[in-house]
Write a protein that holds these residues in place. Structure first.
Motif, PDB file in Angstrom:
ATOM      1  N   CYS A   1       0.833  -1.208   0.000  1.00 65.29           N
ATOM      2  CA  CYS A   1       0.000   0.000   0.000  1.00 65.29           C
ATOM      3  C   CYS A   1       0.868   1.258   0.000  1.00 65.29           C
ATOM      4  N   GLU A   2       1.982   1.199   0.727  1.00 69.92           N
ATOM      5  CA  GLU A   2       2.893   2.347   0.751  1.00 69.92           C
ATOM      6  C   GLU A   2       3.456   2.604  -0.650  1.00 69.92           C
ATOM      7  N   GLU A   3       3.834   1.534  -1.314  1.00 69.90           N
ATOM      8  CA  GLU A   3       4.420   1.672  -2.653  1.00 69.90           C
ATOM      9  C   GLU A   3       3.391   2.210  -3.645  1.00 69.90           C
ATOM     10  N   ALA A   4       2.166   1.693  -3.573  1.00 68.21           N
ATOM     11  CA  ALA A   4       1.130   2.171  -4.489  1.00 68.21           C
ATOM     12  C   ALA A   4       0.842   3.643  -4.263  1.00 68.21           C
ATOM     13  N   CYS A   5       0.798   4.047  -2.994  1.00 74.15           N
ATOM     14  CA  CYS A   5       0.573   5.460  -2.669  1.00 74.15           C
ATOM     15  C   CYS A   5       1.687   6.326  -3.238  1.00 74.15           C
ATOM     16  N   ASN A   6       2.911   5.829  -3.118  1.00 76.74           N
ATOM     17  CA  ASN A   6       4.069   6.565  -3.625  1.00 76.74           C
ATOM     18  C   ASN A   6       3.971   6.764  -5.131  1.00 76.74           C
ATOM     19  N   VAL A   7       3.559   5.713  -5.837  1.00 77.35           N
ATOM     20  CA  VAL A   7       3.484   5.780  -7.300  1.00 77.35           C
ATOM     21  C   VAL A   7       2.323   6.663  -7.747  1.00 77.35           C
ATOM     22  N   VAL A   8       1.143   6.424  -7.165  1.00 69.61           N
ATOM     23  CA  VAL A   8      -0.046   7.167  -7.585  1.00 69.61           C
ATOM     24  C   VAL A   8       0.126   8.663  -7.366  1.00 69.61           C
ATOM     25  N   ASN A   9       0.743   9.029  -6.254  1.00 69.71           N
ATOM     26  CA  ASN A   9       0.891  10.445  -5.918  1.00 69.71           C
ATOM     27  C   ASN A   9       2.211  11.041  -6.393  1.00 69.71           C
ATOM     28  N   GLU A  10       3.007  10.209  -7.116  1.00 68.28           N
ATOM     29  CA  GLU A  10       4.277  10.676  -7.692  1.00 68.28           C
ATOM     30  C   GLU A  10       5.156  11.321  -6.622  1.00 68.28           C
ATOM     31  N   LEU A  11       5.306  10.608  -5.509  1.00 67.59           N
ATOM     32  CA  LEU A  11       6.127  11.083  -4.401  1.00 67.59           C
ATOM     33  C   LEU A  11       7.574  10.634  -4.584  1.00 67.59           C
ATOM     34  N   PRO A  12       8.523  11.286  -3.920  1.00 69.67           N
ATOM     35  CA  PRO A  12       9.930  10.849  -4.011  1.00 69.67           C
ATOM     36  C   PRO A  12      10.093   9.425  -3.487  1.00 69.67           C
ATOM     37  N   ARG A  13      10.971   8.671  -4.126  1.00 72.77           N
ATOM     38  CA  ARG A  13      11.228   7.318  -3.658  1.00 72.77           C
ATOM     39  C   ARG A  13      11.941   7.370  -2.303  1.00 72.77           C
ATOM     40  N   PRO A  14      11.598   6.464  -1.399  1.00 67.23           N
ATOM     41  CA  PRO A  14      12.220   6.475  -0.071  1.00 67.23           C
ATOM     42  C   PRO A  14      13.669   5.986  -0.121  1.00 67.23           C
ATOM     43  N   GLU A  15      14.409   6.257   0.950  1.00 61.32           N
ATOM     44  CA  GLU A  15      15.805   5.816   1.006  1.00 61.32           C
ATOM     45  C   GLU A  15      15.889   4.297   0.998  1.00 61.32           C
ATOM     46  N   LYS A  16      15.015   3.647   1.753  1.00 69.17           N
ATOM     47  CA  LYS A  16      14.996   2.190   1.781  1.00 69.17           C
ATOM     48  C   LYS A  16      13.879   1.686   0.880  1.00 69.17           C
ATOM     49  N   PRO A  17      14.111   0.647   0.101  1.00 69.40           N
ATOM     50  CA  PRO A  17      13.081   0.150  -0.827  1.00 69.40           C
ATOM     51  C   PRO A  17      11.867  -0.394  -0.075  1.00 69.40           C
ATOM     52  N   PHE A  18      10.762  -0.492  -0.790  1.00 71.18           N
ATOM     53  CA  PHE A  18       9.523  -0.923  -0.154  1.00 71.18           C
ATOM     54  C   PHE A  18       9.529  -2.404   0.232  1.00 71.18           C
ATOM     55  N   ASP A  19      10.454  -3.178  -0.324  1.00 72.41           N
ATOM     56  CA  ASP A  19      10.523  -4.585   0.084  1.00 72.41           C
ATOM     57  C   ASP A  19      11.418  -4.776   1.307  1.00 72.41           C
ATOM     58  N   ASP A  20      11.950  -3.686   1.854  1.00 72.26           N
ATOM     59  CA  ASP A  20      12.709  -3.753   3.093  1.00 72.26           C
ATOM     60  C   ASP A  20      11.724  -3.640   4.258  1.00 72.26           C
ATOM     61  N   LEU A  21      11.423  -4.756   4.883  1.00 76.90           N
ATOM     62  CA  LEU A  21      10.413  -4.790   5.937  1.00 76.90           C
ATOM     63  C   LEU A  21      10.990  -4.484   7.318  1.00 76.90           C
ATOM     64  N   THR A  22      12.292  -4.238   7.397  1.00 81.77           N
ATOM     65  CA  THR A  22      12.878  -3.883   8.697  1.00 81.77           C
ATOM     66  C   THR A  22      12.358  -2.538   9.194  1.00 81.77           C
ATOM     67  N   VAL A  23      11.874  -1.699   8.259  1.00 75.45           N
ATOM     68  CA  VAL A  23      11.374  -0.383   8.659  1.00 75.45           C
ATOM     69  C   VAL A  23      10.117  -0.501   9.509  1.00 75.45           C
ATOM     70  N   LEU A  24       9.438  -1.638   9.423  1.00 77.98           N
ATOM     71  CA  LEU A  24       8.211  -1.821  10.204  1.00 77.98           C
ATOM     72  C   LEU A  24       8.495  -1.830  11.696  1.00 77.98           C
TER      73      LEU A  24
END
Length: 352
Positions: free
Chosen positions: A53-76
């Motif tokens: 959901c975070e990744e889809a929100c990022n794409v739909v709203n054309e937001l800057p890509r985060p420092e850590k990729p969306f498949d990095d689940l350690t951020v949770l």
């Protein structure tokens, strides 16, 4: 002074100033929501914390890509909040039940938004579709909306020097107008997000709770909180265990400030005094955020220094070992050369 206290005082002060009557006379309004307004139901028992959901929100709203990729689940594992670059985040929680649970955070799109109530230039509006949207051309940058929000969702573009905006989830309002699903709902692989009218979502939530009483707590978060929201939650654990405030009450922000809003034309001269109070709260918050950032930077620098020192010590130890080895080799070579020289001298003496 917290948000709720401030909003209450705001309403009370304005009513007294405008009418000379007690404040409670103004707090008798309740908006039931636009008929057919849309919303989203989040089922915490189905969320797996995949961050799609975070990744889809990022794409739909054309937001800057985060420092850590969306498949990095350690951020949770870290407690995150929405920012000007992240309209939605998923956090992980240890709960009273075995395992962990996840909760998606974004704007809850209140039926009677506190942000809109606090915005005296009407930069925030509640649309008939259910989304709370923002018009940056009207915004004066006062950030009272950020103070008013009970869930600390709106974020400010502090890095934008010329035209900073207040940023938050729009429930993909442009997509809804096109008949599409919000990006996060569309991509969720487990059906943890359901889109529909608020009435339909409440029916779905009640049905799930009735069918699976052992799976869910008997509470739909957002049905009543702060007058109700268009983003609703059901969960297997108390919502406070998922980081949601449980002491908000059921009175909406406009009910608390209805006197102020109705009396704005009359009490225009009073606004500077009232807003000064808000400004003081805002500055206190900025100071706290600055202190937190400074502490984080200091911790990072300390950690980096410790790592550099450890690395230097390791390199020095390696260099010392290498140096001892070199000396041993040189001594050995010198001894061998001396022995060879002595042997040569002995042979020459024998021959002579």
């Amino acid at each position: 002074m917290n948000r709720r206290t401030f909003l209450g005082l705001l309403g009370a002060t304005s009513v007294v100033a405008a009418t000379g009557q007690a404040a409670h006379a103004a707090g008798n309004h309740h908006f039931e929501g636009h008929p057919g307004a849309k919303g989203v139901l989040f089922d915490a028992t189905l969320c797996i914390g995949c961050r799609k959901c975070e990744e889809a929100c990022n794409v739909v709203n054309e937001l800057p890509r985060p420092e850590k990729p969306f498949d990095d689940l350690t951020v949770l594992e870290a407690k995150r909040r929405t920012t000007e670059k992240d309209y939605t985040v998923v956090n992980q929680y240890q709960t009273s039940r075995p395992g962990v649970a996840f909760r998606k955070q974004q704007c809850n799109h209140c039926q009677e938004p506190a942000c809109a109530s606090a915005c005296f230039v009407k930069a925030f509006i509640k649309t008939p579709e259910g989304a709370v949207v923002y018009d940056p051309t009207l915004c004066v940058g006062c950030r009272y909306c950020m103070i008013a929000c009970a869930w600390s969702v709106p974020a400010y573009e502090y890095d934008e020097a010329l035209s900073p905006r207040v940023m938050k989830c729009t429930m993909c309002h442009p997509r809804i107008l096109e008949g599409k699903l919000p990006g996060c709902v569309e991509i969720c692989p487990k059906g943890a997000l359901t889109f529909g009218t608020r009435k339909e979502l409440l029916d779905v939530a009640r049905q799930r709770i009735r069918n699976f009483p052992d799976r869910y707590v008997d509470h739909i978060y957002g049905e009543r909180e702060m007058g109700g929201t268009n983003w609703l939650y059901i969960s297997g654990v108390p919502f406070t265990e998922l980081g949601l405030p449980g002491d908000l009450g059921t009175t909406s922000a406009p009910e608390l400030t209805s006197g102020a809003l109705a009396a704005v034309p009359v009490v225009t001269g009073l606004w500077p005094i009232l807003l000064t109070g808000v400004y003081a709260i805002s500055k206190k918050r900025e100071k706290q955020e600055k202190q937190e950032k400074e502490a984080a930077v200091a911790a990072a620098l300390k950690k980096a220094a410790e790592q550099a020192e450890a690395k230097l010590a390791a390199e020095l130890e390696k260099a010392e070992v290498a140096n001892r080895r070199r000396i041993e080799v040189e001594v050995k070579n010198a001894v061998e050369q001396a022995m060879q020289a002595k042997g040569t001298d002995s042979e020459e003496e024998a021959q002579s």
